[in-house]
Write a protein that holds these residues in place. Sequence first.
Motif, PDB file in Angstrom:
ATOM      1  N   ARG A 135      -1.547  -6.867   0.443  1.00 18.21           N
ATOM      2  CA  ARG A 135      -2.375  -7.526  -0.493  1.00 18.21           C
ATOM      3  C   ARG A 135      -2.299  -6.113  -1.666  1.00 18.21           C
ATOM      4  NH1 ARG A 135      -7.030 -10.587  -1.069  1.00 18.21           N
ATOM      5  NH2 ARG A 135      -6.362 -11.748   0.572  1.00 18.21           N
ATOM      6  N   ALA A 136      -3.268  -5.346  -1.640  1.00 18.59           N
ATOM      7  CA  ALA A 136      -3.771  -3.929  -1.997  1.00 18.59           C
ATOM      8  C   ALA A 136      -2.793  -3.284  -2.011  1.00 18.59           C
ATOM      9  CB  ALA A 136      -5.350  -3.858  -1.270  1.00 18.59           C
ATOM     10  N   CYS A 137      -1.418  -2.639  -0.844  1.00 18.26           N
ATOM     11  CA  CYS A 137      -0.991  -1.678  -1.298  1.00 18.26           C
ATOM     12  C   CYS A 137       0.083  -1.870  -2.454  1.00 18.26           C
ATOM     13  CB  CYS A 137       0.084  -1.924   0.050  1.00 18.26           C
ATOM     14  SG  CYS A 137       1.368  -0.338   0.742  1.00 18.26           S
ATOM     15  N   PRO A 138       0.777  -0.584  -2.301  1.00 19.85           N
ATOM     16  CA  PRO A 138       1.297  -0.819  -3.852  1.00 19.85           C
ATOM     17  C   PRO A 138       2.584  -0.541  -3.462  1.00 19.85           C
ATOM     18  CG  PRO A 138      -0.087   1.223  -3.715  1.00 19.85           C
ATOM     19  CD  PRO A 138      -0.577   0.058  -2.883  1.00 19.85           C
ATOM     20  N   THR A 139       2.738  -0.324  -2.005  1.00 21.66           N
ATOM     21  CA  THR A 139       3.901  -0.085  -1.891  1.00 21.66           C
ATOM     22  C   THR A 139       4.912  -0.721  -0.597  1.00 21.66           C
ATOM     23  OG1 THR A 139       4.150   1.837  -0.524  1.00 21.66           O
ATOM     24  CG2 THR A 139       4.321   2.110  -2.805  1.00 21.66           C
ATOM     25  N   LYS A 140       4.269  -1.614   0.003  1.00 20.61           N
ATOM     26  CA  LYS A 140       4.354  -2.775   0.669  1.00 20.61           C
ATOM     27  C   LYS A 140       4.700  -2.077   2.167  1.00 20.61           C
ATOM     28  CE  LYS A 140       6.928  -5.563  -2.244  1.00 20.61           C
ATOM     29  NZ  LYS A 140       7.978  -5.621  -3.086  1.00 20.61           N
ATOM     30  N   ARG A 157       5.997   5.707   4.205  1.00 25.08           N
ATOM     31  CA  ARG A 157       6.695   5.281   2.890  1.00 25.08           C
ATOM     32  C   ARG A 157       5.598   4.960   2.316  1.00 25.08           C
ATOM     33  NH1 ARG A 157       8.727  -0.824   1.288  1.00 25.08           N
ATOM     34  NH2 ARG A 157      10.633  -0.288   2.316  1.00 25.08           N
ATOM     35  N   CYS A 158       4.233   5.291   3.239  1.00 31.81           N
ATOM     36  CA  CYS A 158       2.874   5.234   2.561  1.00 31.81           C
ATOM     37  C   CYS A 158       2.353   6.311   1.571  1.00 31.81           C
ATOM     38  CB  CYS A 158       1.861   5.245   4.071  1.00 31.81           C
ATOM     39  SG  CYS A 158       0.052   5.864   3.282  1.00 31.81           S
ATOM     40  N   ILE A 159       1.725   6.305   0.327  1.00 35.17           N
ATOM     41  CA  ILE A 159       1.626   7.200  -0.255  1.00 35.17           C
ATOM     42  C   ILE A 159      -0.030   7.846  -0.388  1.00 35.17           C
ATOM     43  CG2 ILE A 159       3.216   6.872  -2.143  1.00 35.17           C
ATOM     44  CD1 ILE A 159       1.105   5.028  -3.320  1.00 35.17           C
ATOM     45  N   GLY A 160      -0.024   7.564   1.092  1.00 30.09           N
ATOM     46  CA  GLY A 160      -1.676   7.616   0.710  1.00 30.09           C
ATOM     47  C   GLY A 160      -2.575   7.620  -0.331  1.00 30.09           C
ATOM     48  N   CYS A 161      -3.036   6.511  -1.078  1.00 36.98           N
ATOM     49  CA  CYS A 161      -3.522   5.943  -2.065  1.00 36.98           C
ATOM     50  C   CYS A 161      -5.226   5.644  -1.464  1.00 36.98           C
ATOM     51  CB  CYS A 161      -3.060   5.239  -2.567  1.00 36.98           C
ATOM     52  SG  CYS A 161      -2.651   2.750  -2.444  1.00 36.98           S
ATOM     53  N   ARG A 162      -4.643   5.178  -0.109  1.00 38.63           N
ATOM     54  CA  ARG A 162      -6.009   4.880   0.339  1.00 38.63           C
ATOM     55  C   ARG A 162      -6.393   3.254   0.043  1.00 38.63           C
ATOM     56  NH1 ARG A 162      -6.006   9.079  -0.998  1.00 38.63           N
ATOM     57  NH2 ARG A 162      -8.793  10.022  -1.962  1.00 38.63           N
ATOM     58  N   PHE A 163      -5.796   2.551  -1.158  1.00 39.35           N
ATOM     59  CA  PHE A 163      -6.774   1.626  -1.431  1.00 39.35           C
ATOM     60  C   PHE A 163      -6.588   0.044  -0.141  1.00 39.35           C
ATOM     61  CE2 PHE A 163      -5.498  -1.595  -5.035  1.00 39.35           C
ATOM     62  CZ  PHE A 163      -6.282  -2.296  -5.186  1.00 39.35           C
ATOM     63  N   ALA A 167      -9.787  -1.894   1.044  1.00 39.46           N
ATOM     64  CA  ALA A 167      -9.407  -2.934   0.970  1.00 39.46           C
ATOM     65  C   ALA A 167      -9.665  -3.825   2.335  1.00 39.46           C
ATOM     66  CB  ALA A 167      -8.266  -3.455   0.589  1.00 39.46           C
TER      67      ALA A 167
END
Lengths: 263, 385
Positions: A135-140, A157-163, A167
């Motif tokens: 749910r938290a991931c901003p890029t799927k 694809r991971c941008i490394g925001c660590r959301f 979560a």
Amino acid sequence: MDTSRRRVLQLLGLSAAALSAPPVFNALAKEAHEPAAAPQIGPSKEALTAKQWAMVIDTPKFKSEKDVEPLVEACHKIHNVPHWDEKRWEIKWLWATHYEHAFTGTVSRRFVAEEVQHRPFLVLCNHCENPPCVRACPTKATFKRPEDGIVMMDFHRCIGCRFCMAACPFGARSFNYRDPRPALKYTNKQFPTRMKGVVEKCSFCVERLAEGKMPACVEASEGKLTFGDLFDEKSKVRELIKTHYTIRRKVNLGTEPAVYYIV
Amino acid sequence: MLELAVKGSKRYYGWMALLLGIAGVGFLVYLKQLDFGLGITGMSRDVSWGFYIANFTFLVGVAAGGVMVVLPYYLHDYKAYGKVTILGEFLAIASVVMCITFILVDLGQPMRVMNVLLYPSPNSVLFWDTIVLNGYLFLNLVIGWNVLEAERNGVHYQNWLKPLIYISIPWAVSIHTVTAYLYCGLPGRGFWLTAILAPRFLSSAFASGPALLILLCLVIRRVTNFDPGWKQIQSLAVTVAYAICINVFFLLCEVFVAFYSQIPEHVDHLLYLFVGLQGKGAYVPWMWTSMALMVAGIILLVNPITRKNELTLIVGCICVFFGCWIDKGLGMISGGFVPNPLHEVNEYIPTLLEGMITIGVYALGFFVLTILFKIAVSVKEEVRA
């Protein structure tokens, strides 16, 4: 600047030549190649399938750290999980912890049977039926596979925001605070290594399931771990859940973890 | 109007050079971080957000605080704020610039940031945060710039700006609400799992933002020929006084719920922050300093005698600003991650290098702020002359 008619015509001629070049090169390049066999994509015919993969951990069979180590080692070795001495950079997919840490908020911290208190409890990604990290991931980049419920990571694809790490209520995720490759003593060429700045975690060994093999930890556990389809009444995991008293981590949060513990 | 930003005194150029120098040092350290990874920071597996996200959160508040001058001026026709509205809007722009920079600096793979737009994920609060922050930046740029230009030309601003101005007011509330939703919707993080988080964020925003604006107005009074006005500063001080009282009240509500219910998941984070947990308590002196600063701020700003005295007003605003910064910046983020989901205490201590990057981002923000304020003040001086 020289803008004579002659110069303009020269430029036009050169541009036309440049534009017509690629098809010519492509045609030439094609001749040089033999038609290659189409690469095989997707699982093989032996692939193991399920509606929702789940794991049952028979914790009384784990007496000491020695029973845990081969499982952790098998997992971390085939998945190229680096080992850092610096605790901040630690990466772990599967590890052992104490009873009250594994089931914090759920079980009593006091007056625990001595044997249980010393028993190592394996913890890993729960591949929740309702995963908050997805749910938290901003890029799927982290997503739940619709066909078998595995919560997966796309390292590219991971941008490394660590959301997702914030979560996850189970602390199952790790972040590559630096390039993990120099910390690998051995590299499994069958599985990708990661780069710095991306999140990773247990994947229930999707790559092995696709080849018809059980997850590495299950295979190394010699029967202490059972893996199967939670939504198949006749599966081994359902059999164990039906016949044993099992608990799960933090069920009160509604994430529906798919890892069950026989205590 | 940009030409106004390049015509300045030696003192102005010296200040700008200083800021660029600090931002440059921060950028060099950032290159080091880009090369090595976020391992140069104090963040870990357990505390996976640190100083960058803390300052981001705080500055979203400062940005939203700008609405405290925009709202009375445009909705209640409070004419006095005509002089300072543009300063509030420009402060918001500089703050959002810093927010976006902090997010970029915090990413493990910043070159992939466009993935947020390539794979839009409405489920993710971070996706919405991207939208509201950039939207707020855009709104304030368009509104601030056009209203100022109209003032310079001696005409009323264009009619099409009116709807944008009205939209910008709830939009300011939205940026901090969405930022709070980043935290308060996460299961298993007891410290943040509270419906009052967004209101709490807003109250501290409406205290710290205007407090900073008061300090900036006082600086402008000293160093330029433009006077934002004592009356305006006093009205802002009343706003700060109310907001900081509400902020402390909300905090006490949290403390009551946690300690009366005695649910460990809620109590333990507060214990860690204010008295330490399992022998670890690096934030204890900071949190008590924060409480002392906020109480001092309340005393100095609620009391009319000290609020109307310039010196004590300055002290009060500094108290409020730094009190909120510690509470929301340091404590809010770190406190949420300690103890971790397995109830282990692993502390987060920022490193010197991440501190330098942070200061660099602030220098960049103040560089943008100085350019914008220089333009605004020059126009005001020009119009008056």
